[in-house]
Design a protein around this motif. Structure first.
Motif, short mmCIF file in Angstrom:
data_model
loop_
_atom_site.label_atom_id
_atom_site.label_comp_id
_atom_site.label_asym_id
_atom_site.label_seq_id
_atom_site.Cartn_x
_atom_site.Cartn_y
_atom_site.Cartn_z
N LEU A 1 8.41 22.50 -29.74
CA LEU A 1 9.44 23.35 -29.15
C LEU A 1 10.73 23.32 -29.95
N GLY A 2 10.67 22.73 -31.14
CA GLY A 2 11.81 22.85 -32.05
C GLY A 2 12.86 21.76 -31.94
N VAL A 3 12.57 20.69 -31.20
CA VAL A 3 13.54 19.60 -31.11
C VAL A 3 13.37 18.67 -32.30
N TYR B 1 12.23 27.26 -24.45
CA TYR B 1 13.30 26.41 -24.98
C TYR B 1 13.75 26.80 -26.39
N HIS C 1 12.45 15.75 -12.80
CA HIS C 1 12.86 14.89 -13.91
C HIS C 1 13.96 15.53 -14.73
N ARG C 2 14.58 16.58 -14.21
CA ARG C 2 15.64 17.23 -14.97
C ARG C 2 16.83 16.31 -15.12
N ARG D 1 19.59 19.08 -21.62
CA ARG D 1 18.46 20.03 -21.69
C ARG D 1 17.48 19.61 -22.77
N ARG D 2 18.03 19.11 -23.89
CA ARG D 2 17.15 18.64 -24.94
C ARG D 2 16.35 17.43 -24.45
N ASP E 1 15.33 16.92 -21.46
CA ASP E 1 14.23 17.42 -20.63
C ASP E 1 13.01 17.70 -21.49
N VAL E 2 13.22 18.26 -22.67
CA VAL E 2 12.12 18.58 -23.57
C VAL E 2 11.53 17.30 -24.17
N ALA F 1 11.30 14.54 -22.81
CA ALA F 1 10.49 13.88 -21.80
C ALA F 1 9.05 14.37 -21.81
N LEU F 2 8.79 15.52 -22.43
CA LEU F 2 7.42 16.03 -22.48
C LEU F 2 6.59 15.31 -23.54
N GLY G 1 13.85 22.98 -37.24
CA GLY G 1 12.83 22.90 -36.20
C GLY G 1 12.84 24.08 -35.26
N ASP G 2 14.04 24.55 -34.87
CA ASP G 2 14.05 25.61 -33.87
C ASP G 2 13.62 26.96 -34.48
N THR H 1 5.05 17.72 -28.11
CA THR H 1 5.50 18.94 -27.45
C THR H 1 6.95 19.23 -27.81
N ALA I 1 9.96 26.79 -34.44
CA ALA I 1 9.46 26.85 -33.06
C ALA I 1 9.47 28.26 -32.50
#
Lengths: 261, 344
Positions: B241-243, A110, B288-289, B226-227, B229-230, B232-233, A79-80, B237, A83
């Protein structure tokens, strides 16, 4: 000026299919979009444009077929990695969390820094904000912005992601004339100056004709036509795609479709 | 892969000044520091008050006795706060708590059937460790079956998991209600005391085991902050962003299941508490961090539980009604959120 040749590959879809029940929304689509330039995807509502884009961007699993971006299958590539190669602006940009514009755009970094923002990340973020005329709004919360400003903030996030391929699903939604033209000019500059490949789903065929190198027309889940704006902007072709009479005039050397009356 | 030509630099010969104009961010950061510092002081103060006020039985008895209760409240508070925050992140919904997956109902069914089948007298002879082990194992196993069954296959809808959880919860509650109706009234009273969350009489060994489990879970969540946080979008999204959203969801759900199971088996079900502290944390922080919301929600949980217990037990002279008060307050916050959400 030398154009940076950062993209050499292509987006290649083979036999791409998405079904909801019996209906195939995207029906056995095979198409190759070479890297570089601006490609517009047009077609009537329900033609499968957004679904096609979502499958390319890994947001939607495909029922059959595959998509290969620069040699990697999007379904199996990490995935990354994808991305960092391919970013997408979606139509629905509702967020459950409250963010400032700058926070949102920083999320675009990110894939590169995994949330540990570096100085380079900050530079990309400020560049993207400036590119979209948002620097003054950086500290504002998204829910305090107009629809058009929000839209630009999300585009800035995709730009900050710094990907070779930029997919835009109806980027002109919510934008007035000034910002719609600004958005297309930006897509053009991203392709020309930064060597990015921009694929945009557009509804206004005149915007598509004015700014893209290539137009892909979809209808009933299939690719109905594909070619340069000059090849697509013909009454016969457009009439076939949209099932309506569309007059095309040459104005200042550009084909302009008149479909308002 | 990185671009050498920056549009700004190339076009205008200026360079962006990083950090310029992010006064909002600075203000948020200052606010966060203030909130964390304030809550830490409050938590310590609440603990000190709880441990030392109104000591009658002598220090050598009171301190360990109360210390154990404080420890139980800290473990449970942290577990519930963090599990609720990450569950809300995963579902991108601020009014959900993990209890929607039917943990409380399963726990109630388990306790009810134990009393119903064995009888309160026989149950008293079964060791607490065994009861705890069975309860945790059963709840974790049930939730794993639910997640893996619905999430592991071709379907990947989180909403399906939630819906099935709601339906199963209703089914379990109905079965519980049936048994409770058929029960001997005196047995029912025994059962009722088991079903109210209570921090009194928590076994030391269970407490230690729970503390370790909660610590491990929280460490895991912290490394994922941190992941998260992403995440939560929203799913799309996050994927863009690659998650790896599916794997992350599954991992978070399992951690949530473990946290909720342990805390429920330790003291009993607390439904609205997590909702209360999670939303309070969002409001206090304005961010929301997860690097902030996780610790702040946990601190809030400790302050609320220990402070509330100190207030009720020592100053107002009431026993074990804290969970009732918290459920009441949590319920009010829940309704307020619904009303506020409806207005928007």
């Amino acid at each position: 000026m030398t154009v940076p040749t950062r993209t050499r590959g292509a987006i290649a879809a083979t036999g791409l299919t998405k079904r909801y029940g019996e209906t195939a929304v995207v029906d056995d689509v095979s198409i190759e979009l070479p890297a570089g330039g601006v490609v517009s995807v047009i077609g009537p509502n329900g033609a499968g444009k957004s679904t096609f884009l979502s499958m390319v961007a890994r947001l939607l699993p495909m029922d059959a077929g595959r998509v290969v971006v620069d040699g990697d299958d999007v379904a199996t590539a990490p995935g990354d990695v994808m991305a960092r190669r391919l970013g997408i602006l979606r139509q629905d940009n509702h967020l459950a969390v409250r963010l400032t514009v700058r926070e949102l755009v920083t999320f675009g970094r990110y894939p590169h820094s995994k949330g540990r923002t570096t100085a380079e990340d900050r530079r990309h973020v400020e560049d993207a904000l400036d590119y979209l005329d948002l620097t003054d709004l950086g500290g504002r919360f998204l829910d305090e912005l107009s629809g058009g400003q929000r839209q630009r903030a999300f585009v800035a996030m995709v730009l900050a992601q710094d990907t070779d391929y930029v997919l835009l699903d109806e980027p002109l939604n919510n934008l007035d004339m000034v910002h719609a033209r600004g958005m297309m000019r930006l897509a053009r500059r991203a392709a020309d100056e930064l060597g990015r490949t921009v694929v945009a789903v557009l509804h206004d065929i005149n915007f598509a004709a004015a700014w893209s190198d290539r137009i892909v027309a979809m209808k009933d889940g299939r690719v109905a036509a594909s070619g340069t704006p000059a090849e697509i902007m013909r009454p016969a072709v457009l009439g076939e795609i949209f099932d309506m009479d569309v007059a095309v005039h040459q104005i200042d050397g550009r084909p302009v479709a008149l479909y308002y009356t | 892969m990185s671009v050498d030509v920056h549009p700004l630099d190339a076009a205008r010969g200026t360079s962006a000044t990083p950090g310029a104009g992010d006064s909002t961010e600075r203000a948020l950061r200052r606010r966060a520091r203030l909130v964390v510092a304030g809550l830490t002081v409050l938590a310590l103060a609440a603990t000190a008050v709880y441990l030392t006020v109104d000591v009658r039985a002598g220090w050598e008895f009171t301190l360990p006795f109360r210390g154990r209760r404080v420890a139980a409240m800290v473990v449970v508070g942290v577990a519930i706060a963090t599990s609720t925050v990450v569950f809300q992140t995963l579902t991108t919904n601020r009014i959900l708590t993990p209890s929607i997956l039917g943990f409380d109902s399963l726990y109630q069914l388990l306790q009810t059937s134990l009393v119903f089948v064995l009888g309160s007298y026989a149950l008293a002879s079964v060791g607490v460790v065994e009861q705890f082990g069975v309860a945790v194992a059963l709840m974790v196993a049930a939730s794993l079956a639910l997640f893996l069954g619905l999430f592991g296959g071709g379907r990947r809808s989180l909403h399906l998991v939630l819906l099935v959880g709601v339906v199963l919860g209703t089914l379990l509650r109905s079965a519980t209600a049936l048994m409770q109706r058929m029960m001997d009234p005196s047995e029912f009273q025994v059962l009722q005391s088991r079903l109210f969350a209570s921090f009194t009489g928590v076994d030391e060994r269970l407490l230690a085991a729970s503390a370790v489990v909660v610590l491990v879970c929280c460490t895991l969540l912290w490394t994922m902050r941190r992941r998260l946080d992403v995440v939560a979008l929203g799913r799309e999204t996050a994927v863009a962003l690659g998650v790896n959203h599916r794997r992350t969801s599954l991992l978070v759900l399992v951690v949530v299941a473990v946290l909720v199971s342990v805390s429920t088996a330790l003291v009993g079900p607390i439904t609205f508490f997590g909702l209360l502290v999670a939303n309070l944390a969002y409001v206090l922080l304005g961010s929301h961090r997860h690097a902030l919301t996780l610790p702040v929600a946990a601190l809030l949980a400790v302050v609320t539980l220990v402070g509330g217990q100190a207030l009720l037990e020592h100053l107002l002279g009431m026993e074990t009604v804290l969970s009732v008060v918290i459920e009441f307050l949590g319920g009010i916050v829940f309704i307020a959120l619904l009303v506020a959400g409806g207005r928007r």
